[in-house]
Design a protein around this motif. Structure first.
Motif: not given
Length: 259
Positions: A34-35, A40-47
């Motif tokens: 989960i972490i 990954i999502f926070s890096y890919v979509f929001y940096d």
């Protein structure tokens, strides 16, 4: 006398297959996954890795979903193992064993095939213990069927019960039932193999967009910078995230076919 019988009745720790309790190892692995996905999502979509905290907040929902998946896998595994239980019991009956005495031989074969800690071996041990407590085989298997919630086991339980009450050719009845249930489970297994191949294709299709964005960011970071440094870009990335999540769950629902 009843109190003593009940105490022994539960010595084998009967499993309620409608309830799944995750082990500490499963909890830890689930949290790590989960972490990792949140980062990954926070890096890919929001940096911005701090955004991952927002993704981690619904952790209870994620764990509930993981628990449901693990419970379904356990039931599927038990159903496949039950096919060999039926075939082994039919073989023992043909060899001349009574239906009660055949369980010991069935357990020996299944322990070699799946291991003594497999679900079907645990259930076979429970059946043997109950028979030693003078509980009828039909009641013991009926209890197994109710706890498992599997239709094939319920059907087998009803067949055993009818055969014992009617006094018919028990060996022939159980053999035919075992063959029918075995063919049914094997057919379902073949269908699930085909469905699972499509599920793997869906998983690959879900991963590809993330990989493309990561590749573009690593090779041409300036090209994606506007998507993270402006309000409009963040809104667009948020919309893309919602579309991605919607597509993921839509694919999951479509591929979730009951056999």
């Amino acid at each position: 006398m009843r109190v003593t019988t009940r105490r022994i009745y539960h010595t084998e720790n009967e499993i309620d297959y409608s309830i799944y309790r995750m082990t500490i190892k499963e909890y830890i692995l689930s949290i790590i996954v989960i972490i990792s996905i949140a980062c990954i999502f926070s890096y890919v979509f929001y940096d911005n890795l701090w955004i991952s905290i927002a993704f981690i907040l619904p952790v209870y929902f994620y764990l509930k979903l993981i628990r449901k998946v693990l419970m379904q896998r356990r039931i599927q595994k038990l159903n496949v193992q039950f096919k060999d239980f039926c075939m082994s019991m039919a073989a023992q009956l043909i060899a001349g064993y009574s239906i009660e005495n055949s369980l010991a031989e069935v357990y020996r074969e299944l322990s070699q095939l799946y291991g003594k800690e497999s679900y079907i071996c645990k259930e076979t041990r429970i059946l043997i213990v109950k028979l030693r407590l003078n509980i009828t085989i039909e009641n013991a298997i009926e209890n197994f069927a109710i706890r498992s919630g599997i239709e094939d086991i319920k059907l087998f339980s009803e067949i055993i019960s009818i055969a014992k009450r009617s006094g018919g050719d028990l060996i022939k009845i159980v053999k035919n039932a075992a063959n029918s249930i075995s063919r049914k489970i094997e057919t379902e297994r073949e269908i699930k193999v085909i469905i699972n191949s499509k599920k793997y294709e869906q998983m690959i299709m879900n991963i590809i967009p993330i990989c493309i964005i990561v590749y573009v960011r690593l090779t041409s970071p300036d090209m994606m910078s506007i998507m993270y440094n402006s309000i409009t870009g963040r809104i667009i990335m948020s919309v893309c995230l919602m579309i991605y999540v919607f597509a993921f769950f839509l694919g999951y629902i479509i591929s979730k076919v009951e056999v």
